[in-house]
Design an enzyme around this catalytic site. Sequence first.
Site, mmCIF file in Angstrom:
data_model
loop_
_atom_site.group_PDB
_atom_site.id
_atom_site.type_symbol
_atom_site.label_atom_id
_atom_site.label_comp_id
_atom_site.label_asym_id
_atom_site.label_seq_id
_atom_site.Cartn_x
_atom_site.Cartn_y
_atom_site.Cartn_z
ATOM 1 N N CYS A 250 0.935 -1.222 0.128
ATOM 2 C CA CYS A 250 -0.083 -0.042 0.081
ATOM 3 C C CYS A 250 0.772 1.054 0.021
ATOM 4 O O CYS A 250 0.154 2.185 0.031
ATOM 5 C CB CYS A 250 -0.953 0.135 1.248
ATOM 6 S SG CYS A 250 -2.145 -1.322 1.189
ATOM 7 N N HIS B 202 -5.986 0.543 6.121
ATOM 8 C CA HIS B 202 -6.654 -0.489 5.033
ATOM 9 C C HIS B 202 -6.889 -1.839 5.593
ATOM 10 O O HIS B 202 -6.345 -2.687 6.165
ATOM 11 C CB HIS B 202 -5.269 -0.606 4.110
ATOM 12 C CG HIS B 202 -5.766 -1.597 2.956
ATOM 13 N ND1 HIS B 202 -7.020 -1.552 2.187
ATOM 14 C CD2 HIS B 202 -5.215 -2.944 2.401
ATOM 15 C CE1 HIS B 202 -7.169 -2.597 1.396
ATOM 16 N NE2 HIS B 202 -5.920 -3.113 1.241
ATOM 17 N N HIS C 178 -9.385 -5.414 5.247
ATOM 18 C CA HIS C 178 -9.755 -6.393 4.282
ATOM 19 C C HIS C 178 -11.216 -7.065 5.073
ATOM 20 O O HIS C 178 -11.571 -8.453 4.715
ATOM 21 C CB HIS C 178 -8.921 -7.645 4.037
ATOM 22 C CG HIS C 178 -7.733 -7.374 3.131
ATOM 23 N ND1 HIS C 178 -6.785 -8.415 2.666
ATOM 24 C CD2 HIS C 178 -7.353 -6.235 2.448
ATOM 25 C CE1 HIS C 178 -5.904 -7.793 1.921
ATOM 26 N NE2 HIS C 178 -6.138 -6.434 1.643
ATOM 27 N N GLU D 285 -27.609 6.601 13.090
ATOM 28 C CA GLU D 285 -26.856 7.279 13.941
ATOM 29 C C GLU D 285 -25.313 7.126 13.748
ATOM 30 O O GLU D 285 -24.553 8.190 14.078
ATOM 31 C CB GLU D 285 -27.323 6.513 15.291
ATOM 32 C CG GLU D 285 -26.595 7.392 16.481
ATOM 33 C CD GLU D 285 -26.920 8.983 16.565
ATOM 34 O OE1 GLU D 285 -28.048 9.359 15.975
ATOM 35 O OE2 GLU D 285 -26.466 9.730 17.483
ATOM 36 N N HIS E 81 -12.387 -6.443 -2.285
ATOM 37 C CA HIS E 81 -11.116 -6.480 -1.910
ATOM 38 C C HIS E 81 -11.082 -5.647 -0.369
ATOM 39 O O HIS E 81 -11.100 -6.367 0.660
ATOM 40 C CB HIS E 81 -10.321 -5.388 -2.593
ATOM 41 C CG HIS E 81 -8.934 -4.971 -2.253
ATOM 42 N ND1 HIS E 81 -7.865 -4.817 -3.080
ATOM 43 C CD2 HIS E 81 -8.277 -5.093 -1.142
ATOM 44 C CE1 HIS E 81 -6.777 -4.649 -2.213
ATOM 45 N NE2 HIS E 81 -7.217 -4.689 -1.069
#
EC number: 4.2.1.109
Lengths: 239, 239, 239, 239
Positions: B98, B116, B118, B141, B191
Amino acid sequence: MDSHSKSGQFWKIKQVTDSMALVAELCGHFYKMGWVSGTGGAMSVRLHHLGLIIMTPSGVQKERMTAEDMFVKCSDGSDFIIPPVKASPHKPPKCSDCNPLFMKIYEMRNAGAIIHSHAMEACLVTMIRPLSKDFRITHMEMIKGIEGHGYYDELIVPIIENAAQEGELINSITEVLEAYPRTNAVVVRNHGVFIWGESWISAKTQAECYHYLFDAAIKLHQLGMDWSTPSHGPIKRSS
Amino acid sequence: MDSHSKSGQFWKIKQVTDSMALVAELCGHFYKMGWVSGTGGAMSVRLHHLGLIIMTPSGVQKERMTAEDMFVKCSDGSDFIIPPVKASPHKPPKCSDCNPLFMKIYEMRNAGAIIHSHAMEACLVTMIRPLSKDFRITHMEMIKGIEGHGYYDELIVPIIENAAQEGELINSITEVLEAYPRTNAVVVRNHGVFIWGESWISAKTQAECYHYLFDAAIKLHQLGMDWSTPSHGPIKRSS
Amino acid sequence: MDSHSKSGQFWKIKQVTDSMALVAELCGHFYKMGWVSGTGGAMSVRLHHLGLIIMTPSGVQKERMTAEDMFVKCSDGSDFIIPPVKASPHKPPKCSDCNPLFMKIYEMRNAGAIIHSHAMEACLVTMIRPLSKDFRITHMEMIKGIEGHGYYDELIVPIIENAAQEGELINSITEVLEAYPRTNAVVVRNHGVFIWGESWISAKTQAECYHYLFDAAIKLHQLGMDWSTPSHGPIKRSS
Amino acid sequence: MDSHSKSGQFWKIKQVTDSMALVAELCGHFYKMGWVSGTGGAMSVRLHHLGLIIMTPSGVQKERMTAEDMFVKCSDGSDFIIPPVKASPHKPPKCSDCNPLFMKIYEMRNAGAIIHSHAMEACLVTMIRPLSKDFRITHMEMIKGIEGHGYYDELIVPIIENAAQEGELINSITEVLEAYPRTNAVVVRNHGVFIWGESWISAKTQAECYHYLFDAAIKLHQLGMDWSTPSHGPIKRSS
């Protein structure tokens, strides 16, 4: 030189006991994941350079084991370490019923560790398609966690039928290991899954990916979606 | 004055190592949430005043990391700290795939931390509407947990298509960051999701809200309800 | 006598700090249950004999709090203890937005503790019947965990509509507390639930029963069953 | 000989206190599994050779108990140990409402431990077939975890109707214990399940298998599959 070789012996022994403790610790983790409840499931780690194989005991609560509970076998299957007998209500120690299956997988694959899980998702994924001979899924990022697979690939895992005794699975496991030379997992219908890798890390992390994919497949099935072919919109199929 | 400046150096170093330890701890937490199983997912924290960026390694079990496993980059992307090599079966250290995506997000947004994930819910939420270009939800909410949003607002999160390699997502992420100037999250089809905030607290707590909303959307879909427009009875739409 | 009264003061102070620590500990527990993710939810404990009320802070990660993070109010709503300011990226301390709602519940009911949960099940249970004015369930063993209720009783919990700000709920909460004199819970549509009891134990254990019943109701709804009336076969309705 | 017999006394006492601590620890575990939330559920362990029976208290948070909270009964049901009274808001100690049911099971079966669970899956599995008199499942590997059962067997667990008070179940439990001489579990409709074994290990591990099977049955039902007969494809029925 004498002291050097003795020190070598010490480190060899420590590697064995450390690995026994690691298997116990990992089984505690697998229990929390729902893979080894009710004494189900098993694990094995192979110490290639020492010619030794660690195996979990049969019928023992997998989340309450310590290093001492482990069996250690020589490469030829003979006993190297047998766990001590515990007081009642503990049963006399007995090696995992997966023993012959683990030995067959080690013989046919270059594995360093094997996990046998009874996870609900591994069980149900074989039941939603009761006639299927394999589990298939594609276009899921987590497929990249399986050795030799990319996002656009179709992951194919053989499914074998269950039997009354674990040992009776040996013929069908041998067959699918030959028929599916790339696979590093075998699903057993209405039962669970065997997953292996070159090390405990590889076996564990791939097992997490497989369980994730089984779970996704069931949830997609429940949402009325077909997960085995790439028909989910504007996505590109790999060559 | 000399000792004062040396003391300043000490606190700077401590801030870096504390932040490295914090990222390891948080990843252990995210693992329990199901966001980073199978070595998947990643995290980054930016130390603005020091010009440093912490990133998790690639292909490492996210729940078993320590501060030592972290990469630290300078603002220009060059290496500041590389983790030490570990014994087999651990792989040589490699920074998260990443990395370029994180750098792009830092460049285009004033973020202090990026997560990130998954998580299954982030994945499935893109699959139930395979042609959708964004995720939409309103009148929940937990939307109030997302910066700049109120209960009556429609939360809109862009969805981009997945690619074979993480790095290939850079163009589409850049495009949606431009097209959706308010968004602090991007979902990647089949992903997972990228979520950021001005600090690790903001990134983490908003990530919890996003995952809650994804999960709710899937459950509502399964219950046959449309969650993207305010049609659920006597509720007032904001102006 | 002087030393006796000083010792009395000591025990009073200790009760306050112990209760502050208990609220922090319980919130960590509620986080694991999914009730207070993303800084959502809140809790309050009333120390009747001391005339003090403990409240959680607003916008703070509920699973990472300590005793120090708590607000303590006098019975008239004035501040008794304000938490210390923490370094960035922590925000300046702010009392829970539920503050006026908690005070209203304490005023109208003889409560010793109140829990406000954002659990998914409390939210969804209002969405599957978007026009319903109350949640109803009967013939479930866990109903016996709610004060004054037996297995054959129909448990009725009022549902109020959500608003942009927590404080705006005060009128509708006041109304349902009057209209449902037996209730010790109020569900807020698309939001969560308020639950109270005479002590923290009573509030917590009843909250567990309510969440169990909400979850059961959603699952039964998904299985196509009606859970609000006793029509599930050969079961006897109470007089 | 005198010191020998005194030492024997010591070990007897230690066995009792160790078992009391074990029950507290196991209840903490069962809480995490969702079996004993909201003070629901109960557990008992029988120390055959000492003629003593440990029982959990009624209306107490099962995950916060210590050894001290346990009741110990003599074989004839009289009190051997009563827990000390705790300060408010704790209630005065009261033995589990399951007391007479536990005594009946001990009388009619050679059990060493009994678990009473309020798990959602035990409750729902009776609701999806509201007229059924028993729970049936076959061709699941986890059936092998139930004493005397193989993979191809049909596991049959009697279901009794619920009543206003736990004690009122005694007649129907007595009836099914007679009618189903092989069973080591009884499900109570809309309530939960009683499971026992010759030791705490046997009771706990079988309880895990039963809960797994209940959960599987509900999920299969939701997927539109019948789990009570072996009709799931090419699988062989046992003779």
